[in-house]
Design a protein around this motif. Structure first.
Motif, short mmCIF file in Angstrom:
data_model
loop_
_atom_site.label_atom_id
_atom_site.label_comp_id
_atom_site.label_asym_id
_atom_site.label_seq_id
_atom_site.Cartn_x
_atom_site.Cartn_y
_atom_site.Cartn_z
N CYS A 1 0.85 -1.20 0.00
CA CYS A 1 0.00 0.00 0.00
C CYS A 1 0.88 1.24 0.00
CB CYS A 1 -0.97 0.02 1.18
SG CYS A 1 -2.30 -1.16 1.01
N ALA A 2 1.77 1.31 -0.97
CA ALA A 2 2.72 2.42 -1.03
C ALA A 2 2.94 2.88 -2.47
CB ALA A 2 4.06 2.00 -0.43
N LEU A 3 3.27 4.14 -2.59
CA LEU A 3 3.76 4.70 -3.85
C LEU A 3 5.18 5.17 -3.60
CD1 LEU A 3 0.75 6.99 -4.89
CD2 LEU A 3 1.31 4.71 -5.76
N GLN A 4 6.06 4.90 -4.56
CA GLN A 4 7.44 5.35 -4.42
C GLN A 4 7.78 6.22 -5.63
OE1 GLN A 4 11.04 2.79 -4.92
NE2 GLN A 4 11.18 3.15 -2.71
N PHE A 5 8.37 7.37 -5.35
CA PHE A 5 8.76 8.29 -6.40
C PHE A 5 10.28 8.45 -6.39
CE2 PHE A 5 4.45 9.28 -5.28
CZ PHE A 5 3.84 9.45 -6.51
N SER A 6 10.92 8.16 -7.52
CA SER A 6 12.35 8.40 -7.69
C SER A 6 12.48 9.73 -8.41
CB SER A 6 13.00 7.29 -8.52
OG SER A 6 12.90 6.06 -7.85
N CYS A 7 13.05 10.69 -7.73
CA CYS A 7 13.15 12.06 -8.24
C CYS A 7 14.61 12.35 -8.59
CB CYS A 7 12.64 13.05 -7.19
SG CYS A 7 10.98 12.71 -6.60
N ARG A 8 14.91 12.36 -9.87
CA ARG A 8 16.29 12.58 -10.31
C ARG A 8 16.63 14.06 -10.34
NH1 ARG A 8 14.83 8.12 -14.18
NH2 ARG A 8 15.52 6.28 -13.07
N GLN A 9 17.89 14.36 -10.16
CA GLN A 9 18.40 15.74 -10.11
C GLN A 9 17.61 16.56 -9.08
OE1 GLN A 9 18.03 16.58 -14.35
NE2 GLN A 9 20.27 16.59 -14.49
N ALA A 10 17.54 16.02 -7.88
CA ALA A 10 16.77 16.68 -6.83
C ALA A 10 17.62 17.13 -5.65
CB ALA A 10 15.68 15.71 -6.33
N LEU A 11 18.89 16.75 -5.63
CA LEU A 11 19.71 17.00 -4.43
C LEU A 11 20.95 17.83 -4.72
CD1 LEU A 11 19.36 13.47 -2.82
CD2 LEU A 11 18.07 15.54 -2.28
N ASP A 12 20.89 18.61 -5.78
CA ASP A 12 21.99 19.52 -6.13
C ASP A 12 23.35 18.81 -6.20
OD1 ASP A 12 22.93 22.02 -6.90
OD2 ASP A 12 23.33 22.66 -4.84
N GLY A 13 23.36 17.65 -6.83
CA GLY A 13 24.60 16.91 -7.01
C GLY A 13 24.78 15.74 -6.07
N GLY A 14 24.09 15.72 -4.97
CA GLY A 14 24.21 14.62 -4.01
C GLY A 14 24.86 15.05 -2.71
N VAL A 15 24.72 14.20 -1.73
CA VAL A 15 25.12 14.53 -0.35
C VAL A 15 26.58 14.98 -0.25
CG1 VAL A 15 25.39 13.57 1.96
CG2 VAL A 15 23.38 13.00 0.61
N THR A 16 27.48 14.31 -0.92
CA THR A 16 28.90 14.62 -0.72
C THR A 16 29.37 15.84 -1.49
OG1 THR A 16 29.51 13.08 -2.49
CG2 THR A 16 29.48 12.21 -0.25
N THR A 17 28.58 16.30 -2.47
CA THR A 17 29.03 17.44 -3.27
C THR A 17 28.13 18.67 -3.15
OG1 THR A 17 27.81 16.67 -5.20
CG2 THR A 17 30.10 15.94 -4.99
N SER A 18 26.98 18.53 -2.54
CA SER A 18 26.00 19.60 -2.51
C SER A 18 26.25 20.60 -1.39
CB SER A 18 24.60 19.01 -2.35
OG SER A 18 23.64 20.04 -2.25
N LEU A 19 25.95 21.84 -1.68
CA LEU A 19 25.95 22.88 -0.66
C LEU A 19 24.52 23.26 -0.27
CD1 LEU A 19 28.76 25.19 -2.06
CD2 LEU A 19 28.92 23.50 -0.24
N ALA A 20 23.55 22.49 -0.77
CA ALA A 20 22.13 22.76 -0.49
C ALA A 20 21.83 22.51 0.99
CB ALA A 20 21.25 21.88 -1.36
N VAL A 21 20.80 23.14 1.48
CA VAL A 21 20.39 22.97 2.88
C VAL A 21 19.84 21.56 3.12
CG1 VAL A 21 18.77 23.79 4.64
CG2 VAL A 21 19.92 25.43 3.15
N ASP A 22 19.11 21.02 2.15
CA ASP A 22 18.44 19.72 2.31
C ASP A 22 19.12 18.66 1.45
OD1 ASP A 22 16.53 17.81 3.05
OD2 ASP A 22 15.09 18.47 1.54
N THR A 23 20.36 18.31 1.76
CA THR A 23 21.11 17.40 0.90
C THR A 23 20.57 15.98 0.89
OG1 THR A 23 22.67 16.95 2.70
CG2 THR A 23 23.27 18.70 1.14
N HIS A 24 19.83 15.57 1.90
CA HIS A 24 19.27 14.22 1.95
C HIS A 24 17.84 14.15 1.42
CE1 HIS A 24 22.51 12.20 4.12
NE2 HIS A 24 22.65 13.31 4.80
N GLY A 25 17.20 15.26 1.17
CA GLY A 25 15.85 15.28 0.63
C GLY A 25 14.74 15.09 1.65
N LYS A 26 15.07 15.18 2.93
CA LYS A 26 14.02 15.01 3.96
C LYS A 26 12.96 16.10 3.83
CE LYS A 26 16.43 11.67 5.75
NZ LYS A 26 16.20 10.34 5.26
N GLY A 27 13.37 17.32 3.57
CA GLY A 27 12.42 18.41 3.39
C GLY A 27 11.53 18.20 2.17
N LEU A 28 12.06 17.52 1.16
CA LEU A 28 11.27 17.23 -0.04
C LEU A 28 10.08 16.34 0.29
CD1 LEU A 28 11.40 17.91 -3.07
CD2 LEU A 28 12.68 15.80 -3.39
#
Length: 104
Positions: free
Chosen positions: A64-91
């Motif tokens: 009973c779940a829907l899963q969404f894979s959102c590409r290009q959503a983390l500004d390069g990824g956790v190790t390279t991003s300077l974004a505030v939400d690098t893990h996408g929890k806020g998303l």
């Protein structure tokens, strides 16, 4: 009309620059309504500006779940991003603010 957070919860994960959002209804009988209402097109419109790549939806009826894979959503990824939400929890919280046409 209700906000998703009133009828569902969301978990977030990440792989590189992809955010993975899993949406679960609080009550299993709402699953078919979520399948109908929470489409790729609606999610893409709701997350526009933060998700720059393709969004793929996976329907998981046994969970009973829907899963969404959102590409290009983390500004390069956790190790390279300077974004505030690098893990996408806020998303995941942003997704839950989407309004859907479901009668409770």
């Amino acid at each position: 009309m209700v906000k998703l957070y009133e009828i569902a919860h969301c978990r977030a994960g990440d792989k590189g620059d992809t955010s993975i959002l899993s949406l679960f209804p609080y009550r299993d009988e709402l699953f078919d309504d979520l399948v109908r209402e929470v489409t790729v097109e609606r999610v893409a419109a709701h997350l526009a500006g933060q998700v720059r790549g393709q969004i793929v939806r996976h329907v998981l009826p046994n969970l009973c779940a829907l899963q969404f894979s959102c590409r290009q959503a983390l500004d390069g990824g956790v190790t390279t991003s300077l974004a505030v939400d690098t893990h996408g929890k806020g998303l995941s919280f942003r997704l839950l603010s989407m309004t859907v046409d479901i009668e409770e």
